[in-house]
Design a protein around this motif. Sequence first.
Motif, PDB file in Angstrom:
ATOM      1  N   CYS A  91       2.210   3.153   2.474  1.00 27.65           N
ATOM      2  CA  CYS A  91       3.155   3.782   3.409  1.00 27.65           C
ATOM      3  C   CYS A  91       2.415   4.568   4.480  1.00 27.65           C
ATOM      4  O   CYS A  91       2.747   4.495   5.669  1.00 27.65           O
ATOM      5  CB  CYS A  91       4.105   4.701   2.647  1.00 27.65           C
ATOM      6  N   ASP A  92       1.393   5.339   4.075  1.00 25.15           N
ATOM      7  CA  ASP A  92       0.657   6.168   5.033  1.00 25.15           C
ATOM      8  C   ASP A  92      -0.117   5.326   6.046  1.00 25.15           C
ATOM      9  O   ASP A  92      -0.236   5.703   7.213  1.00 25.15           O
ATOM     10  CB  ASP A  92      -0.319   7.091   4.288  1.00 25.15           C
ATOM     11  N   MET A  93      -0.656   4.182   5.604  1.00 24.51           N
ATOM     12  CA  MET A  93      -1.513   3.392   6.473  1.00 24.51           C
ATOM     13  C   MET A  93      -0.742   2.433   7.377  1.00 24.51           C
ATOM     14  O   MET A  93      -1.293   1.901   8.333  1.00 24.51           O
ATOM     15  CB  MET A  93      -2.536   2.606   5.637  1.00 24.51           C
ATOM     16  N   TYR A  94       0.528   2.212   7.067  1.00 28.83           N
ATOM     17  CA  TYR A  94       1.316   1.305   7.908  1.00 28.83           C
ATOM     18  C   TYR A  94       1.627   1.987   9.235  1.00 28.83           C
ATOM     19  O   TYR A  94       2.136   3.112   9.282  1.00 28.83           O
ATOM     20  CB  TYR A  94       2.605   0.916   7.200  1.00 28.83           C
ATOM     21  N   THR A  95       1.322   1.323  10.350  1.00 31.94           N
ATOM     22  CA  THR A  95       1.443   1.940  11.669  1.00 31.94           C
ATOM     23  C   THR A  95       2.801   1.727  12.321  1.00 31.94           C
ATOM     24  O   THR A  95       3.087   2.327  13.365  1.00 31.94           O
ATOM     25  CB  THR A  95       0.350   1.395  12.615  1.00 31.94           C
ATOM     26  N   CYS A 117       9.627   4.152   1.781  1.00 32.97           N
ATOM     27  CA  CYS A 117       8.514   5.086   1.986  1.00 32.97           C
ATOM     28  C   CYS A 117       8.967   6.538   2.030  1.00 32.97           C
ATOM     29  O   CYS A 117       8.119   7.444   2.004  1.00 32.97           O
ATOM     30  CB  CYS A 117       7.763   4.748   3.268  1.00 32.97           C
ATOM     31  N   LYS A 121       8.354   3.081   9.311  1.00 35.65           N
ATOM     32  CA  LYS A 121       8.289   3.074   7.855  1.00 35.65           C
ATOM     33  C   LYS A 121       9.597   2.547   7.260  1.00 35.65           C
ATOM     34  O   LYS A 121      10.686   2.920   7.710  1.00 35.65           O
ATOM     35  CB  LYS A 121       8.044   4.479   7.307  1.00 35.65           C
ATOM     36  N   ASN A 154       1.971   5.212  -1.957  1.00 33.33           N
ATOM     37  CA  ASN A 154       1.858   6.211  -0.893  1.00 33.33           C
ATOM     38  C   ASN A 154       0.801   5.810   0.127  1.00 33.33           C
ATOM     39  O   ASN A 154       0.967   6.028   1.333  1.00 33.33           O
ATOM     40  CB  ASN A 154       1.516   7.577  -1.489  1.00 33.33           C
ATOM     41  N   LEU A 155      -0.299   5.232  -0.342  1.00 34.75           N
ATOM     42  CA  LEU A 155      -1.374   4.820   0.556  1.00 34.75           C
ATOM     43  C   LEU A 155      -0.890   3.752   1.531  1.00 34.75           C
ATOM     44  O   LEU A 155      -1.170   3.828   2.737  1.00 34.75           O
ATOM     45  CB  LEU A 155      -2.557   4.294  -0.258  1.00 34.75           C
ATOM     46  N   THR A 189      -7.598   6.695  -4.149  1.00 32.12           N
ATOM     47  CA  THR A 189      -6.199   6.834  -3.744  1.00 32.12           C
ATOM     48  C   THR A 189      -5.383   5.628  -4.186  1.00 32.12           C
ATOM     49  O   THR A 189      -4.259   5.769  -4.672  1.00 32.12           O
ATOM     50  CB  THR A 189      -6.086   7.004  -2.224  1.00 32.12           C
ATOM     51  N   ALA A 206       8.088   9.441  -2.367  1.00 27.97           N
ATOM     52  CA  ALA A 206       6.718   9.298  -2.876  1.00 27.97           C
ATOM     53  C   ALA A 206       6.748   8.744  -4.284  1.00 27.97           C
ATOM     54  O   ALA A 206       7.583   9.101  -5.111  1.00 27.97           O
ATOM     55  CB  ALA A 206       6.010  10.649  -2.859  1.00 27.97           C
TER      56      ALA A 206
END
Length: 258
Positions: free
Chosen positions: A231-235, A242, A238, A228-229, A221, A245
């Motif tokens: 953005c997706d993993m940031y808790t 983000c 956003k 994208n990875l 990934t 894509a």
Amino acid sequence: MRAAALLITVYFAGAYSQQVCDHPPRAWCSSWEIAKACKVEQQCIEYFSHQNPKNSNEPAVQVELYYESLCGACRNFIVLQLFPTWLMLREIMNVTLVPYGNAQERNVSGKWEFTCQHGPSECYVNTIEACVIYHLKDLQNYFPIIFCIEQSYNLTNVLEPCLAAFEPDLSVKTVMDCVNGDLGNKIMHDNAIKTDSLNPPHEYVPWVVINGKHNDSLQDTAMGALFNLVCDMYTGMKPQACQKAVVTPLKKDSVCFH
């Protein structure tokens, strides 16, 4: 005001590049490819650094890259994935760069000697980058220089113009004293220890570790869509970037095996 002034600088810098820049001014910093085409790379770096202050309230995504300087796959990952992603998402990610890769070391009379996969020139550039990282310490200061070196045609002779462009207060002599002295030797030995201590052990480079973990899914990934990875993993909340894509696919087999 500072950000607005930087945007004005970006506008006028790009105005001189209209023969190769067919993008409207509002898009000049929307991607690294467009920034390069419009010759406003430095201005975009400064703009994003002021637009995106670090958010210290949420844990940033940790991205560690273990690489070697002359590996084509490593260069592509830095230039096409890691640096542009950091440029736009620097407030939600931390980056650690470890130049060493598939090198080997041995102790000869108390001094470490290194053998690199792509020859002595790679050991030389690895040490240059390691010394730049050591002296500048702050990622915001040294990452543009690493990028400048890695995207260049001749990596062995580009230190001086890269320093002049991004960090003129750091002299070539200071870096080269490190490269040719005991300090550079020690730094590279430290990088060897870090690389050889990876769990699981690295099988190739670029070897990407996300939040302390490496597996095939994260690696694939990261190689194809690091933006994208992250953005997706940031808790946390956003950032606006983000919402769009960004995918710059790299070939899955584009690695330098150990």
